[in-house]
Design an enzyme around this catalytic site. Sequence first.
Site, PDB file in Angstrom:
ATOM      1  N   ASP A 133       0.824  -1.205   0.000  1.00  0.00           N
ATOM      2  CA  ASP A 133       0.000   0.000   0.000  1.00  0.00           C
ATOM      3  C   ASP A 133       0.865   1.264   0.000  1.00  0.00           C
ATOM      4  OD1 ASP A 133      -2.325   1.408  -0.019  1.00  0.00           O
ATOM      5  OD2 ASP A 133      -2.803   1.094   2.091  1.00  0.00           O
TER       6      ASP A 133
ATOM      7  N   HIS B  67       2.678   3.164  -9.003  1.00  0.00           N
ATOM      8  CA  HIS B  67       2.599   1.713  -9.214  1.00  0.00           C
ATOM      9  C   HIS B  67       3.856   1.212  -9.928  1.00  0.00           C
ATOM     10  CE1 HIS B  67      -1.341   1.714  -7.571  1.00  0.00           C
ATOM     11  NE2 HIS B  67      -1.923   2.329  -8.590  1.00  0.00           N
TER      12      HIS B  67
ATOM     13  N   LEU C 235      12.898 -19.726  -4.315  1.00  0.00           N
ATOM     14  CA  LEU C 235      11.796 -18.955  -3.732  1.00  0.00           C
ATOM     15  C   LEU C 235      10.489 -19.189  -4.498  1.00  0.00           C
ATOM     16  CD1 LEU C 235      10.941 -16.402  -1.868  1.00  0.00           C
ATOM     17  CD2 LEU C 235      11.340 -15.073  -3.937  1.00  0.00           C
TER      18      LEU C 235
HETATM   19  C1  FPP Z   1      -1.943  -0.093  -3.400  1.00  0.00           C
HETATM   20  O1  FPP Z   1      -1.481   1.231  -3.291  1.00  0.00           O
HETATM   21  C2  FPP Z   1      -1.315  -0.762  -4.543  1.00  0.00           C
HETATM   22  C3  FPP Z   1      -1.978  -1.372  -5.564  1.00  0.00           C
HETATM   23  C4  FPP Z   1      -3.445  -1.495  -5.642  1.00  0.00           C
HETATM   24  C5  FPP Z   1      -1.237  -1.956  -6.694  1.00  0.00           C
HETATM   25  C6  FPP Z   1       0.000  -2.674  -6.281  1.00  0.00           C
HETATM   26  C7  FPP Z   1       0.696  -3.164  -7.478  1.00  0.00           C
HETATM   27  C8  FPP Z   1       2.039  -3.113  -7.647  1.00  0.00           C
HETATM   28  C9  FPP Z   1       3.005  -2.617  -6.640  1.00  0.00           C
HETATM   29  C10 FPP Z   1       2.603  -3.664  -8.888  1.00  0.00           C
HETATM   30  C11 FPP Z   1       3.086  -5.041  -8.588  1.00  0.00           C
HETATM   31  C12 FPP Z   1       3.211  -5.782  -9.839  1.00  0.00           C
HETATM   32  C13 FPP Z   1       3.518  -7.089  -9.895  1.00  0.00           C
HETATM   33  C14 FPP Z   1       3.613  -7.756 -11.220  1.00  0.00           C
HETATM   34  C15 FPP Z   1       3.755  -7.872  -8.674  1.00  0.00           C
HETATM   35  P1  FPP Z   1      -2.527   2.403  -3.418  1.00  0.00           P
HETATM   36  O2  FPP Z   1      -2.722   2.698  -4.874  1.00  0.00           O
HETATM   37  O3  FPP Z   1      -3.764   2.042  -2.670  1.00  0.00           O
HETATM   38  O4  FPP Z   1      -1.779   3.596  -2.713  1.00  0.00           O
HETATM   39  P2  FPP Z   1      -2.466   4.759  -1.869  1.00  0.00           P
HETATM   40  O5  FPP Z   1      -3.092   4.108  -0.662  1.00  0.00           O
HETATM   41  O6  FPP Z   1      -1.302   5.628  -1.503  1.00  0.00           O
HETATM   42  O7  FPP Z   1      -3.455   5.448  -2.762  1.00  0.00           O
END
Ligand code: FPP
Length: 237
Positions: free
Chosen positions: A2, A19, A113
Amino acid sequence: MDGNGRWAQQRGLPRIAGHRAGVEAVRGLVKACAARGIEVLTLFAFSSENWRRPKTEVRLLMELFISALRQEVRKLHENNVRLRIIGERGQFPASLAAAIAEAEALTRNNSGLTLVIAASYGGRWDITRAVRRLAEKAASGALSPADISERMVADELCLHDLPEPDLFIRSGGEQRVSNYLLWQLAYTELYFTDCLWPDFDERQLELALASYARRQRRFGRTGEQVGAMLRPQRAGG
Ligand code: FPP
């Protein structure tokens, strides 16, 4: 994972830039976990509820998953990583479903892993699916409802063949599990950090592992019982 959106906003960037930076953090973390001999790393990339996000963000995230998979799978394979994706695949664009199937097939026999990515995943979805399967067996007469055990439910879950997680890490400052591995987290140690996901690096992992090392895992027993179990047994005792 997050905090990607806030990380981007703090820099005056669009959320998708957060992201993308999140994918970089994943790359570093996978390497750090493999180097430490951690057997399983499960990442929550997209929840059942994340489909409620604005259409553009969902589309860009799907594109990011596809490109990350395509770019990383060779390297993962070379490093003996076994990749698995859990979640409701029927909802994915066909190109993503195909990239997932290819990546899983390529890395299936690797012994290093195990990297699990939860995408379109929800703990409630997982448990509901397991219960439905048991109900089908009961309805067909193959199983008596009175015989249904915790083990049988666990055996129908997505991660039935992997150990329950020892440590749960949530970045981004919120203190909740947000429909993650609800069944499997029953005795998992929880660790919450304000660090935003793109900043979650090896040092952050060390902090989380150090916190874990200070916990006493009792699984319902008393501290004294656990202490006695950990002390070496005397000869003949
Ligand atoms: C939450 O942060 C994050 C997500 C919904 C997407 C997470 C995806 C990635 C890190 C890419 C990973 C990719 C692979 C292939 C593993 P948020 O958008 O809710 O952040 P915020 O709370 O600050 O708005």
